[in-house]
Write a protein that holds these residues in place. Structure first.
Motif, PDB file in Angstrom:
ATOM      1  N   ALA A  17       0.797  -1.239   0.000  1.00 56.38           N
ATOM      2  CA  ALA A  17       0.000   0.000   0.000  1.00 56.38           C
ATOM      3  C   ALA A  17       0.825   1.283   0.000  1.00 56.38           C
ATOM      4  CB  ALA A  17      -0.973  -0.015   1.171  1.00 56.38           C
ATOM      5  N   PRO A  18       1.898   1.400   0.809  1.00 54.47           N
ATOM      6  CA  PRO A  18       2.632   2.672   0.785  1.00 54.47           C
ATOM      7  C   PRO A  18       3.395   2.914  -0.521  1.00 54.47           C
ATOM      8  CG  PRO A  18       3.084   1.435   2.805  1.00 54.47           C
ATOM      9  CD  PRO A  18       2.403   0.506   1.863  1.00 54.47           C
ATOM     10  N   LEU A  19       3.675   1.823  -1.257  1.00 53.79           N
ATOM     11  CA  LEU A  19       4.541   1.940  -2.430  1.00 53.79           C
ATOM     12  C   LEU A  19       3.807   2.068  -3.749  1.00 53.79           C
ATOM     13  CD1 LEU A  19       7.249  -0.809  -1.694  1.00 53.79           C
ATOM     14  CD2 LEU A  19       7.176   1.555  -0.894  1.00 53.79           C
ATOM     15  N   PHE A  20       2.705   1.354  -3.869  1.00 52.95           N
ATOM     16  CA  PHE A  20       2.142   1.142  -5.205  1.00 52.95           C
ATOM     17  C   PHE A  20       0.642   1.352  -5.208  1.00 52.95           C
ATOM     18  CE2 PHE A  20       1.261  -1.439  -9.059  1.00 52.95           C
ATOM     19  CZ  PHE A  20       2.241  -0.921  -9.897  1.00 52.95           C
ATOM     20  N   ASP A  21       0.171   2.074  -6.230  1.00 49.91           N
ATOM     21  CA  ASP A  21      -1.258   2.289  -6.427  1.00 49.91           C
ATOM     22  C   ASP A  21      -1.769   1.204  -7.367  1.00 49.91           C
ATOM     23  OD1 ASP A  21      -3.798   3.207  -7.442  1.00 49.91           O
ATOM     24  OD2 ASP A  21      -3.297   5.213  -6.710  1.00 49.91           O
ATOM     25  N   GLN A  22      -2.527   0.254  -6.793  1.00 52.98           N
ATOM     26  CA  GLN A  22      -2.993  -0.882  -7.596  1.00 52.98           C
ATOM     27  C   GLN A  22      -3.928  -0.440  -8.711  1.00 52.98           C
ATOM     28  OE1 GLN A  22      -1.783  -3.793  -7.269  1.00 52.98           O
ATOM     29  NE2 GLN A  22      -1.414  -4.369  -5.143  1.00 52.98           N
ATOM     30  N   GLU A  23      -4.728   0.575  -8.431  1.00 58.19           N
ATOM     31  CA  GLU A  23      -5.699   1.017  -9.422  1.00 58.19           C
ATOM     32  C   GLU A  23      -5.015   1.694 -10.608  1.00 58.19           C
ATOM     33  OE1 GLU A  23      -9.850   3.615  -9.538  1.00 58.19           O
ATOM     34  OE2 GLU A  23      -8.979   2.964  -7.634  1.00 58.19           O
ATOM     35  N   LEU A  24      -4.039   2.554 -10.318  1.00 54.34           N
ATOM     36  CA  LEU A  24      -3.332   3.268 -11.381  1.00 54.34           C
ATOM     37  C   LEU A  24      -2.155   2.475 -11.922  1.00 54.34           C
ATOM     38  CD1 LEU A  24      -3.279   6.869  -9.847  1.00 54.34           C
ATOM     39  CD2 LEU A  24      -4.862   5.955 -11.558  1.00 54.34           C
ATOM     40  N   GLN A  25      -1.785   1.398 -11.204  1.00 53.70           N
ATOM     41  CA  GLN A  25      -0.634   0.578 -11.583  1.00 53.70           C
ATOM     42  C   GLN A  25       0.632   1.430 -11.716  1.00 53.70           C
ATOM     43  OE1 GLN A  25      -0.376  -3.114 -12.224  1.00 53.70           O
ATOM     44  NE2 GLN A  25      -1.946  -2.646 -10.698  1.00 53.70           N
ATOM     45  N   SER A  26       0.885   2.216 -10.674  1.00 53.75           N
ATOM     46  CA  SER A  26       2.073   3.068 -10.681  1.00 53.75           C
ATOM     47  C   SER A  26       2.553   3.293  -9.253  1.00 53.75           C
ATOM     48  CB  SER A  26       1.763   4.404 -11.345  1.00 53.75           C
ATOM     49  OG  SER A  26       0.768   5.102 -10.610  1.00 53.75           O
ATOM     50  N   LEU A  27       3.809   3.728  -9.134  1.00 51.34           N
ATOM     51  CA  LEU A  27       4.350   4.063  -7.820  1.00 51.34           C
ATOM     52  C   LEU A  27       3.577   5.229  -7.224  1.00 51.34           C
ATOM     53  CD1 LEU A  27       8.184   3.972  -8.599  1.00 51.34           C
ATOM     54  CD2 LEU A  27       6.853   2.195  -7.449  1.00 51.34           C
TER      55      LEU A  27
ATOM     56  N   ARG B 201       8.293  -8.502  -5.881  1.00 49.57           N
ATOM     57  CA  ARG B 201       9.557  -8.443  -5.137  1.00 49.57           C
ATOM     58  C   ARG B 201       9.626  -7.144  -4.332  1.00 49.57           C
ATOM     59  NH1 ARG B 201      14.129  -9.445  -9.431  1.00 49.57           N
ATOM     60  NH2 ARG B 201      15.408  -8.935  -7.611  1.00 49.57           N
ATOM     61  N   LEU B 202       8.615  -6.952  -3.500  1.00 49.51           N
ATOM     62  CA  LEU B 202       8.556  -5.722  -2.706  1.00 49.51           C
ATOM     63  C   LEU B 202       9.709  -5.623  -1.719  1.00 49.51           C
ATOM     64  CD1 LEU B 202       5.336  -6.633  -3.222  1.00 49.51           C
ATOM     65  CD2 LEU B 202       5.029  -4.455  -2.066  1.00 49.51           C
ATOM     66  N   GLU B 203      10.225  -6.779  -1.278  1.00 52.10           N
ATOM     67  CA  GLU B 203      11.310  -6.746  -0.308  1.00 52.10           C
ATOM     68  C   GLU B 203      12.544  -6.031  -0.868  1.00 52.10           C
ATOM     69  OE1 GLU B 203      11.520 -10.759  -2.435  1.00 52.10           O
ATOM     70  OE2 GLU B 203       9.991  -9.425  -1.610  1.00 52.10           O
ATOM     71  N   THR B 204      12.709  -6.048  -2.202  1.00 44.16           N
ATOM     72  CA  THR B 204      13.851  -5.353  -2.801  1.00 44.16           C
ATOM     73  C   THR B 204      13.734  -3.848  -2.582  1.00 44.16           C
ATOM     74  OG1 THR B 204      14.067  -7.067  -4.497  1.00 44.16           O
ATOM     75  CG2 THR B 204      15.109  -4.936  -4.939  1.00 44.16           C
ATOM     76  N   THR B 205      12.582  -3.282  -2.923  1.00 40.32           N
ATOM     77  CA  THR B 205      12.389  -1.839  -2.754  1.00 40.32           C
ATOM     78  C   THR B 205      12.392  -1.458  -1.284  1.00 40.32           C
ATOM     79  OG1 THR B 205      11.152  -1.691  -4.825  1.00 40.32           O
ATOM     80  CG2 THR B 205      10.830   0.086  -3.242  1.00 40.32           C
ATOM     81  N   TRP B 206      11.764  -2.287  -0.450  1.00 43.66           N
ATOM     82  CA  TRP B 206      11.743  -1.969   0.982  1.00 43.66           C
ATOM     83  C   TRP B 206      13.139  -2.025   1.590  1.00 43.66           C
ATOM     84  CZ3 TRP B 206       8.689   0.881   3.418  1.00 43.66           C
ATOM     85  CH2 TRP B 206       7.305   0.894   3.169  1.00 43.66           C
TER      86      TRP B 206
END
Length: 647
Positions: free
Chosen positions: A185-195, A277-282
């Motif tokens: 949720a803090p990283l990615f907008d699922q609806e817009l498919q963007s950061l 691979r959210l763990e990479t960005t986190w």
């Protein structure tokens, strides 16, 4: 970027000593069987109604964070306990039975709306249990869940499992833990498919910090340093080439002759997230000090500020020089002002533009295009330093200030000491502006920042105006005017230390309106009394506004008499409409620079002062008398000793 994680470090940086997962769902959907099957790795023959809390050790999953799993009952009499468990959960596992379509329908008709009603912030993992009993003719999980996930964005992921066949049982809780430690949720907008914007801002700051030569791209060397810092492992030349090739194929502007651009850097992270691979960005974010809200951790930007109520912080010359440099860097068109777009760009590495809302939004002078001059820019930073030093320092760090808290600010001397020494070394002065409604307070503030009174948005809350004031000797001081709404005075003065941060107070009245003067007088007496009672006396001035209109002779006479009786300067007439301000802002600063003068004295204060003087004189007489008596006794003793020796 290889994306190799360092599990233990990731857990610590996530700030979680353990993850609490609560399992909910309709009766008979397999909640307890799922938990027992995970803990024992076999299907239970006898399943209790509700399992006691189950704890998985830290080494169960790679992130090395222990998990506590809470089973629940969905019976009506247990509803209060169910709600309490959900509200204390880090993640919620919501189950349905693959062989009972009615339990799947209940997700949308009951469970998910109920969690939303509870304003649950925890991520939700939807789990289809009893996969071994699912009708093979049923549509795929993706087809079933797509419309539900579209309506309920709080769903982090969906998975099917079988406790009987031991299919994907550990994965259920791995995804639950991952949703807590590496949330989407803090990283990615699922609806817009963007950061999300805040994620972009954090990654942009990281990119700029790693772009050591400031050429707008990460070279192979800079990429490798970044990789080692985040993942403790270097990249091979072939891996670097591979990363850049992937970016260039999908987004040509992501790579240039100097290396990986910001566009390419952001694209890579969006790609990691899309691939799960959210763990990479986190890991990257946490290595650079960001928390789950994508703000720098408190331990990196907070500092204990020990000061008395009548001490404030001011920016050091080091910070002022840094801000001058930042201003010039972002003044792209070299017009001596930062346009709103340029200011947004300056704060684009902060979580948000801190000046986009009150009290900073309209607090400084701008040109006709909305551009902020260097003086206005520095004045806003001075205002932020005064009101919220911690936030000010955080934003300094976000825009690239390399120093620590101690190098950024200096603590001023106590105002009480300034009064005793009859001088001050401050460069920033705060003036409280009191007065009745429609007396001219707002007009005074607006004129200070070069605006028309009509430009002010109507408000019943405090308003600030900040600017620099050039004094006759050529020095410049920053003055901050704080308008106190008439209705807020009582609550303000209820606080013993409310006047401690104030250097000077101004009492504005409409010179045409006798009632306006009466209110200003009453407010002056209240403030003076408060200062006398608390020890935070402040210099005061009276301002007779709207001097261009027909004046009330009674108000003029009364205000002159009161100012003389209280020992302060006679009222200063001004006309904002005619722009005849009678040098008011210089006079305010001059008054603040002489903190021992212009302090009003009430009748009660005079009585107390006279009593203290009388008491001091009495004590002096007593002490002189006592001294004479002591001398007399000593003389008698000498006389007696001589007489005895002679006999």
């Amino acid at each position: 970027m290889a994306g190799v994680t360092a599990p233990a470090a990731a857990a610590n940086l996530a700030g979680k000593s353990g993850v609490r997962v609560v399992v909910i769902g309709d009766p008979g959907t397999g909640k307890s069987s799922l938990i027992i099957s995970l803990a024992t790795e076999q299907f239970p023959e006898n399943v209790p109604g509700v399992m006691p809390p189950t704890r998985l050790p830290a080494d169960y999953f790679p992130d090395r964070v222990p998990i506590t799993i809470i089973d629940t009952s969905s019976s009506p009499e247990q509803k209060a306990k169910l709600i309490a468990e959900c509200q204390s959960a880090d993640a919620v596992v919501l189950t349905y039975a693959c062989d009972r379509p009615s339990t799947l329908e209940r997700l949308s008709s009951f469970w998910l709306p109920e969690l939303r009603r509870l304003q649950l912030k925890a991520p939700v993992i939807v789990v289809g249990c009893k996969l071994d009993l699912r009708d093979e003719q049923q549509v795929s999980l993706e087809q079933v869940m797509a419309p539900i996930m579209q309506s309920f964005r709080e769903i982090e992921t969906c998975i099917e499992c079988s406790a009987l066949r031991q299919i994907q049982v550990p994965e259920v809780f791995y995804y639950a833990q991952k949703a807590v430690l590496h949330p989407t949720a803090p990283l990615f907008d699922q609806e817009l498919q963007s950061l999300k914007p805040r994620c972009v801002r954090a990654l942009k700051r990281i990119f700029i910090m790693c772009d050591h030569d400031k050429d707008g791209a990460l070279s192979d060397v800079e990429l490798n340093e970044f990789q080692v810092r985040c993942f403790s492992a270097p990249l091979q030349p072939t891996e670097i080439s591979g990363v850049k090739r992937v970016v260039q194929e999908k987004m040509p502007e992501g790579v240039n002759e100097n290396g990986l651009t910001l566009t390419g850097f952001l694209f890579l992270h969006a790609l990691f997230i899309e691939k799960g691979r959210l763990e990479t960005t986190w890991t990257v974010l946490r290595k650079f000090g960001y928390d789950n809200d994508l703000k720098l951790r408190d331990d990196l930007i907070a500092a204990p500020i020990k000061r008395a109520p009548d001490q404030t912080l001011e920016m050091t010359s080091e910070v002022v020089d840094f801000l001058r440099g930042i201003f010039n860097m972002f003044d792209i068109d070299n017009d001596g002002a930062l346009l709103p777009a340029e200011l947004d760009d300056l704060f684009s590495t902060a979580p948000e533009n801190p000046w986009s809302s009150d009290p900073y939004k309209d607090s400084a002078e701008t040109n006709v295009l909305g551009g902020l001059s260097l003086e206005g820019f520095l004045s806003k930073w001075a205002l932020m330093t005064l009101l919220d030093p911690a936030s000010c320092f955080a934003n300094l760090v976000y825009v690239g200030y390399p120093g620590d808290f101690g190098s950024a600010f200096t603590i001023t001397r106590k105002r009480r000491v300034d009064r005793k020494k009859q001088q001050t070394q401050r460069n920033v002065f705060q003036c409280y502006v009191f007065g009745a409604r429609a007396s001219g307070k707002t007009a005074l503030l607006q004129s200070f920042i070069g605006r028309q009174p009509s430009d002010a948005v109507p408000s019943n809350s405090e308003r600030f105006a900040t600017n620099t004031v050039e004094l006759p000797d050529g020095t410049r001081k920053t003055l901050i005017l704080r308008e106190i709404p008439e209705g807020d005075v009582r609550s303000l003065l209820a606080n013993k230390e409310s006047l401690a941060p104030c250097d000077v107070a101004v009492f504005v009245y409409d010179s045409c309106d006798e009632y306006s003067w009466q209110r200003a007088r009453d407010l002056l007496v209240q403030v003076a009394t408060h200062g006398e009672n608390t020890g935070y006396e402040i210099p005061c001035l009276i301002v007779a506004a709207k001097d261009d209109l027909d004046q009330s002779s009674q108000a003029l006479q009364e205000s002159t008499r009161v100012s003389q009786d209280m020992g302060i300067e006679t009222p200063i007439p001004i006309s904002v409409r005619l722009r005849d301000l009678n040098n008011i802002f210089c006079r305010i600063v001059h008054t603040a620079q002489q903190p021992h003068l212009s302090i009003p004295e009430t009748e009660a204060g005079k009585t107390r002062r006279q009593y203290r003087q009388l008491l001091n004189r009495s004590l002096m007489v007593v002490s002189v008398g006592a001294a004479v008596a002591v001398v007399g006794i000593a003389a008698y003793r000498v006389y007696a000793a001589r007489k005895n020796s002679s006999s």
